[in-house]
Scaffold this motif. Structure first.
Motif, PDB file in Angstrom:
ATOM      1  N   HIS A   2      21.187   2.141   6.177  1.00 23.64           N
ATOM      2  CA  HIS A   2      22.136   2.001   7.920  1.00 23.64           C
ATOM      3  C   HIS A   2      20.302   1.159   8.825  1.00 23.64           C
ATOM      4  CE1 HIS A   2      25.183   3.981   7.166  1.00 23.64           C
ATOM      5  NE2 HIS A   2      24.370   5.099   6.812  1.00 23.64           N
ATOM      6  N   GLU A   3      20.278   1.040   9.686  1.00 21.76           N
ATOM      7  CA  GLU A   3      19.831   0.498  10.542  1.00 21.76           C
ATOM      8  C   GLU A   3      19.511   1.808  12.058  1.00 21.76           C
ATOM      9  OE1 GLU A   3      20.089  -3.396  12.150  1.00 21.76           O
ATOM     10  OE2 GLU A   3      20.764  -4.241  11.597  1.00 21.76           O
ATOM     11  N   VAL A   4      18.110   2.059  11.678  1.00 22.00           N
ATOM     12  CA  VAL A   4      17.400   2.541  12.914  1.00 22.00           C
ATOM     13  C   VAL A   4      17.818   2.326  14.528  1.00 22.00           C
ATOM     14  CG1 VAL A   4      15.741   4.471  13.503  1.00 22.00           C
ATOM     15  CG2 VAL A   4      15.917   3.664  10.975  1.00 22.00           C
ATOM     16  N   ASP A   5      17.992   3.006  15.146  1.00 19.10           N
ATOM     17  CA  ASP A   5      18.191   3.224  16.248  1.00 19.10           C
ATOM     18  C   ASP A   5      17.180   2.609  17.001  1.00 19.10           C
ATOM     19  OD1 ASP A   5      19.511   2.085  19.171  1.00 19.10           O
ATOM     20  OD2 ASP A   5      20.484   4.182  19.989  1.00 19.10           O
ATOM     21  N   GLU A 127       9.671   9.267  15.367  1.00 21.89           N
ATOM     22  CA  GLU A 127      11.073   9.641  15.263  1.00 21.89           C
ATOM     23  C   GLU A 127      11.954  10.267  14.849  1.00 21.89           C
ATOM     24  OE1 GLU A 127      10.436   8.481  10.714  1.00 21.89           O
ATOM     25  OE2 GLU A 127      10.117   6.142  11.194  1.00 21.89           O
ATOM     26  N   THR A 129      15.497  12.731  14.017  1.00 19.63           N
ATOM     27  CA  THR A 129      16.743  12.987  13.398  1.00 19.63           C
ATOM     28  C   THR A 129      17.804  13.603  13.911  1.00 19.63           C
ATOM     29  OG1 THR A 129      15.088  12.635  11.914  1.00 19.63           O
ATOM     30  CG2 THR A 129      17.100  13.688  11.268  1.00 19.63           C
ATOM     31  N   ASP A 131      21.900  14.568  15.055  1.00 22.91           N
ATOM     32  CA  ASP A 131      23.225  15.095  14.768  1.00 22.91           C
ATOM     33  C   ASP A 131      23.993  13.497  14.901  1.00 22.91           C
ATOM     34  OD1 ASP A 131      23.463  17.777  14.965  1.00 22.91           O
ATOM     35  OD2 ASP A 131      23.728  18.251  16.577  1.00 22.91           O
ATOM     36  N   ASP A 132      23.053  12.652  15.337  1.00 27.65           N
ATOM     37  CA  ASP A 132      23.552  11.461  15.829  1.00 27.65           C
ATOM     38  C   ASP A 132      23.013  10.350  14.762  1.00 27.65           C
ATOM     39  OD1 ASP A 132      22.367  11.785  17.705  1.00 27.65           O
ATOM     40  OD2 ASP A 132      22.809  10.840  19.167  1.00 27.65           O
ATOM     41  N   GLY A 133      22.453  10.797  14.609  1.00 24.59           N
ATOM     42  CA  GLY A 133      21.402   9.243  13.316  1.00 24.59           C
ATOM     43  C   GLY A 133      20.383   9.307  13.803  1.00 24.59           C
ATOM     44  N   ALA A 134      19.426   8.273  13.428  1.00 31.72           N
ATOM     45  CA  ALA A 134      17.809   8.574  13.584  1.00 31.72           C
ATOM     46  C   ALA A 134      17.766   6.635  14.998  1.00 31.72           C
ATOM     47  CB  ALA A 134      17.287   7.894  12.196  1.00 31.72           C
ATOM     48  N   ARG A 135      16.982   7.517  15.054  1.00 29.27           N
ATOM     49  CA  ARG A 135      16.330   7.044  16.156  1.00 29.27           C
ATOM     50  C   ARG A 135      14.178   6.747  16.219  1.00 29.27           C
ATOM     51  NH1 ARG A 135      20.039   9.321  19.817  1.00 29.27           N
ATOM     52  NH2 ARG A 135      21.663   8.636  20.721  1.00 29.27           N
TER      53      ARG A 135
END
Length: 468
Positions: A2-5, A127, A129, A131-135
């Protein structure tokens, strides 16, 4: 994979409590783009589990006690505190532990909110972490750590398994226990002990391992508070540490043992013995700092040992002064440094208020701290309840009137410390803070005339005691 936002901002703040909000707001007001990372509730510990709910729970008992000391009003006090109504007001003041009322403030300043756990991943990189993913966030100017502290549970045999309350459990409680044991005689311990006693807990005991309550303040402050507590039925045990705790009787009772062999049973046990920094999972090791420790900072809140001066730490997590107002002050100072302003280093003069009845208010050094620092010290004291303003407010008593004290550097003729004990004396404290920070000479301060009849007249009496 998955790409990191990814996102970019001028300033990234990890922690959305009062200290973090002050950095963010001040930077945003001056044209910088700001992102806040918050893993719990915007508003932080103070808003939901600290200052706001604890003082809200103390207030009903304070009002009744104040009225009971005023002839004419005392006769109208015929009932007791309604604990259910007090808890409901607490729920309102905390927004029901929902931060939707605080988030619009961030929106109004165009501060981006990222919910999740923030962690340093390198220079000016965070970074997240959630509920809606990694950024991944990158800061053009600065990253500010404002993650606060968490309550300590000491390594006492069986204590953790006894499911003790901490400050969060106590301020969010929905019932009043029949017996409460408070371990720790610092600010949180004494405030919550009195709050629950006045909310209707008939048996409250404080156990403090040190020789007195409020061990970091002037000795007379802890002794006067102890006398007031014991006069109203709160038991105080000092100089004897807790050595074990066990849940018994179907978990309805906690049985504790003290170092002298005595045993105390309670329905709930509140542990209030200190705080540790919430820095263990921040990735401090990624920038050369030790995780899990207070972040050492210079006088401008920049983390020491990090090249480039881009990392800051404000509020409780830097360990300088674990108080909301000092964290907010540090946040404003850090923001000014980030904005490129030439500002003086942070003051180490710390005002503090313990909202018991009687209140204990102090700023600067105690007499012993001043002597340990090598200062030429002279101290003066006067009865807080002996001024006309205090007598007009209520009938004095030996357990409520309290004492006031100034610690004076006799060579420079300036105040370096002040302590006030008595009902509702918090508003007297700021004058002492101004006098100490401003290093106002006593012969000049003598011309600051207190209004009559106010409790502030204590200033005139203390200066007279000094010989002015």
């Amino acid at each position: 994979m998955h790409e990191v936002d990814t996102h970019e901002a001028d300033v990234i703040v990890i922690g959305g409590g009062p200290a973090g909000e002050n950095v963010a707001g001040r930077c945003a007001d001056n044209g910088l783009t700001v992102s806040i990372v918050e893993r719990e509730l915007v508003g932080g510990e103070c808003s939901y589990w600290g200052c706001i709910p604890s003082k809200t729970l103390l207030r009903p008992g304070d009002v009744l006690a104040a009225a009971s000391r005023v002839p004419g009003a005392a006769q109208a006090v015929t009932g007791t505190v309604d604990a259910a109504a007090a808890f409901a007001w607490r729920d309102y003041m905390t927004g029901g532990w929902d931060d939707s009322g605080q988030v619009p403030w961030l929106d109004s300043k165009k501060i981006a909110l990222f919910r999740g756990a923030g962690r340093l991943a390198g220079t000016r990189t965070v970074e997240i972490t959630g509920d809606d993913g990694a950024r991944r966030l990158t800061a053009r100017r600065a990253v500010v750590i404002a993650t606060g502290t968490v309550a300590v549970v000491p390594p006492v045999d069986g204590l953790r398994d006894a499911r003790p309350w901490n400050n969060r459990s106590a301020t969010a409680a929905t019932y009043v226990p029949r017996r409460l044991l408070v371990v720790g005689g610092g600010a949180t311990g004494v405030e919550m002990a009195q709050a629950f006693h006045r909310l209707g807990c008939p048996r409250v005991t404080i156990v403090e391992a040190a020789g007195r309550l409020l061990a970091r303040e002037e000795p007379f402050a802890g002794e006067e508070l102890r006398a007031a507590f014991q006069a109203t039925g709160i038991e105080v045990i000092t100089g004897v540490p807790l050595v074990s705790a066990r849940r018994q009787d179907g978990d309805s009772t906690v049985v504790t043992t003290l170092a002298d062999g005595s045993r105390i049973s309670a329905e709930e046990i509140l542990v209030a013995v200190g705080r540790r920094p919430a820095t263990a999972d921040l990735g401090l090791d990624m920038v050369g700092l030790a995780p899990g420790r207070f972040v050492d900072v210079d006088g401008w809140m920049r983390a020491t040992g990090v090249d480039g001066g881009w990392l800051y730490a404000v509020g409780d997590c830097n360990g300088r002064a674990l108080l909301t107002h000092m964290g907010k002050y540090q946040g404003r100072l850090a923001a000014d440094v980030i904005l490129g302003r030439d500002v003086p280093a942070a003051t180490d003069v710390v005002p503090r208020v313990i909202f018991t009845d009687p209140q204990v208010c102090a700023v600067g050094l105690t007499e012993q701290q001043a002597r340990d620092a090598g200062l030429p010290v002279r101290s003066v004291t006067y009865g807080t309840g002996d001024v006309a303003g205090a007598q007009v407010r209520s009938r004095a008593s030996t357990t409520s009137s309290g004492s006031s004290k100034l610690v004076i550097d006799s060579e420079r003729s300036v105040i370096v410390g002040a302590t006030f004990v008595g009902p509702d004396v918090q508003e007297v404290l700021h004058a002492a803070t101004v006098a100490i920070v401003g290093e106002v000479p006593l012969d000049r301060l003598w011309h600051a005339v207190p209004s009559f009849p106010t409790v502030s007249e204590i200033w005139l009496r203390l200066l007279e005691q000094y010989g002015l």
